[in-house]
Each structure stands twice: as structure tokens, then as C-alpha cells.
Design a protein around this motif. Sequence first.
Motif, PDB file in Angstrom:
ATOM      1  N   ARG A   1       0.833  -1.206   0.000  1.00 36.73           N
ATOM      2  CA  ARG A   1       0.000   0.000   0.000  1.00 36.73           C
ATOM      3  C   ARG A   1       0.869   1.257   0.000  1.00 36.73           C
ATOM      4  O   ARG A   1       0.565   2.240  -0.681  1.00 36.73           O
TER       5      ARG A   1
ATOM      6  N   ARG B   1     -10.718   9.406   6.509  1.00 34.17           N
ATOM      7  CA  ARG B   1     -11.113   8.498   5.427  1.00 34.17           C
ATOM      8  C   ARG B   1     -10.287   8.796   4.180  1.00 34.17           C
ATOM      9  O   ARG B   1     -10.190   9.942   3.736  1.00 34.17           O
TER      10      ARG B   1
ATOM     11  N   SER C   1      -9.547   6.829   0.295  1.00 33.91           N
ATOM     12  CA  SER C   1      -9.788   5.701  -0.604  1.00 33.91           C
ATOM     13  C   SER C   1      -9.425   6.119  -2.024  1.00 33.91           C
ATOM     14  O   SER C   1     -10.144   6.879  -2.669  1.00 33.91           O
ATOM     15  N   GLU C   2      -8.273   5.656  -2.468  1.00 38.44           N
ATOM     16  CA  GLU C   2      -7.787   5.983  -3.807  1.00 38.44           C
ATOM     17  C   GLU C   2      -7.010   4.796  -4.365  1.00 38.44           C
ATOM     18  O   GLU C   2      -6.165   4.213  -3.672  1.00 38.44           O
TER      19      GLU C   2
ATOM     20  N   ASN D   1      -7.174   1.869   0.877  1.00 32.00           N
ATOM     21  CA  ASN D   1      -8.286   2.302   1.718  1.00 32.00           C
ATOM     22  C   ASN D   1      -7.841   2.409   3.171  1.00 32.00           C
ATOM     23  O   ASN D   1      -7.298   1.457   3.736  1.00 32.00           O
TER      24      ASN D   1
ATOM     25  N   ALA E   1      -9.363   3.952   6.920  1.00 37.03           N
ATOM     26  CA  ALA E   1     -10.426   4.575   7.724  1.00 37.03           C
ATOM     27  C   ALA E   1     -10.022   4.414   9.184  1.00 37.03           C
ATOM     28  O   ALA E   1      -9.800   3.298   9.652  1.00 37.03           O
TER      29      ALA E   1
END
Length: 435
Positions: free
Chosen positions: A300, A333, A335-336, A340, A342
Motif C-alpha cells: 500500500r 477516510r 480511498s484511492e 483504503n 479509515a
Amino acid sequence: MTTETVSIGIDFGTSNTVVAASVGGAPAKVATFRHQGRHPSNSSAFISALCFWEDVSSAGRRTRCEGGPWAVEEFLEGLSAHRFIQSFKTFAASASFQDTRIFGAKYRFEDLLASFLTNVFGHAGVDPAHTKLVVGRPVRFAGGNPDENLAMRRYRAAFAKVGLEQAQYAYEPVGAAFFYAQRLAHEATVLVADFGGGTSDFSVIRFETQGGVRRARPLGHAGVGVAGDAFDYRIIDKVVSPRLGKGQNYKSFDKLLSLPTHYYANFARWNQLAMMKANGDLKELRQLARSAVDPEPLERFIEIIEQDLGFALYRAVSAAKIALSSSDETVLRFSEAGVNIAARITRAEFEGWIAPDIEKIGGALDEALRRSDVTAKGVERVFLTGGSSFIPAIRKVFVDRFGEQKLTSSDQFESIASGLALIGAQPDVARWVSA
């Protein structure tokens, strides 16, 4: 026929830059930047960012550059190879930063700033030639061991490159004080606290009336290289980086070792994040991912760097920080591109993370009072400016010392540039500029 003198003030900030102009000493007007692209905006805040990319045609390759929201749009569109740079003001006083390579060309700090100034003035529709230009500068530059003389040499070289060798420089909180002084109806000793992206600066100024004319007398200044970016860093370090592999292990010759932390220190700062693709960090992270006990978090991390997701991630972090100024808790938050994140954050947690930074800010505030030979009781008004001034833990520093009734705030973006423009319109500008 006489031409009225135009005075321009420019507040070059770590996160945003503002330009204001005063004609003949009249109240300053702030330039508005109208961006009509795919991501339209209309704001007085010009994002302190640059995007370089190459145009390829039959005539060959040509490096192009945009700034502000135009740079952000070019970066987000990503239709060609590009280099996005933000928060580069933090390099100004760093002797370790010599230059960076962009499409094979060497760019020093002064080259980056000159490119940025060309974009700012161009999009503002302002011709700074034949005007009086006053530039804001921090009381203390950002960085662990900032070299003020080096920073000012670089500033002067950059403005000279765009034909503004005669630019003068004033402390940013002094500019804010000039703006605030327009509200005063009586004599007062005023403390101005300016919270930017990279620095927190404080000035104590005495406003008096002499012969029917309002005069201002600077008493003392102090500053610290801790501000909004440092608070973002705390959130990234405590919330985001652990979800990208920080604190986890990898195997090397049958030994279990901790992942090196310096990658996460770079990642948590905008000015370093932009360099990670080019300085070898990305290659090393790919190698570590192959031997990581749990490779998914590192993958990530790699995805964020490869896909240039840092800008979007930092916007999410900043939004969470802002939310905590008015709420007891929030959810960060992001998300791309399959990444993700959160995470719930409470204000109490956030205030615990930034406690060392708040202590440094309080120390610089007390130093400004000592240098001014003024006690907290001797300060009649406290003027707070900058986005971080709305953080409850910061406001508490001032309430505890001065009382709620002495505090006032202003537009977080426009006060400094407006005040700098007003300084340029004064007959005694030299009294207000720094060396």
C-alpha cells in the motif's frame, strides 16, 4: 499628472501564498485566483505548489511548469510524466538541500521559488515591476537547524531572478499587525500570533497616536519551526504510517528485523514525500516488500508513492485535523487506487500527540514577551491569524496567559499580505523591514 504609488505585499507560505496591493496608501485589496479548469476554484489562496512536465513535439522536448491550482490540476490529470513539488518553503534554510533534478535539469531553491513567483504574479494579473514590493518572512525558518542567512540569500536571489532585486522583507506577524491596527481606536500593546504551515511566529507591537497620526513601534519578535505541517505529521505518524508497515518486520538472512523508520519520517512530510520516487527510496521499499513478514501494508505504501496519491492523502489528513477543531472526534477516510484507510481519531488523542509541539509554541510565545520586556498583563489585545489558531489546544495557550476577552482572530489567509502591502505604502518603510 502624478501616478499613485502601488505597494504589493506577498505572503509566501508553506501551504498557500497570498498577494495584496495598496494604491496610494488605500486599504489593500487581495488578488483572487480564478481557476476554470476541470477542478475549478476561486480563491485568494494560491497553493504553494509546482508541477513540472515535459511537452514532446516535433521540435523536441520542452519542460513546462505551472503553479497553484493549475499545478494541482496538471498533477491530478497525470497525462504525461511529471514532477509535483509542494511545501518547498521548508527547504529555504536547509544547508543540506542543494538542488533537485527535474527532467535532467538542476533546480536550486531559488530556481524553484523564481518559477513559483512567475506563476503567482502571472495568474494574479499583477505586474510587480515599478511597484514597492514587501515580502513576508518567518521570524524563525522551519527545520531542525535553520540557517537564516542562507534562507534570506536564497529569497533575494529568487526575487532577483524575476527582476525584483529591490524587494524588501518584513516579519510575517508584523504584516498581520499592520492589518489588525486598522481596527484599533486607541493606543494599545498588541501581541500578534501567526500560525502558518511551517512556522509559528510572534510579535509584540505598541500602537500609539502622535500628533493625530497613528504610529506603531515593534517591541520584540520570536518564532519556532512548528506549525500546521507538524500537526499533520503527528496524524500521519500515529494513524497512517502504522497501516503502511511502520513497526512491522522483514526477514534478512534468517533474522527478523524491524522495517527502517526513515522511510516513514520522509513519508510524513510533504517536502520529502515528493522526492521519494527519485532518491532511491521506492526501489528499496520494493526490495523490502519481498522479504516482509506481512507485505500487504508495504505494498500500500509503494502504491501511494507510485501512483502519486500523497496529495489526496494529505488532504484527507488535513480535513481530519480541521474537523477536530470543532468536534470531539472524527474519522480519517482515504480511498484511492485500491488504497483504503479509515481510522477514528479523538480530539484527546490528537492533543496528546501534539503536546510536545504545543510546548514549543508556548516557549516561543514567552520568549517574544521577554524580548519585548512586556508581561502578559501588559498586552491589551492578542491577534491570532492562521488556520492552526483555531485548534483548541493552541487557543488554550493564549487563554491561559491572557484571558479570553483579549483574544481576536481574523481571516486566516489575507491579513499578512494585506498588512505587508500597507507597510509598503508607509513613508518610513525601513522601520518595518528586517535585515
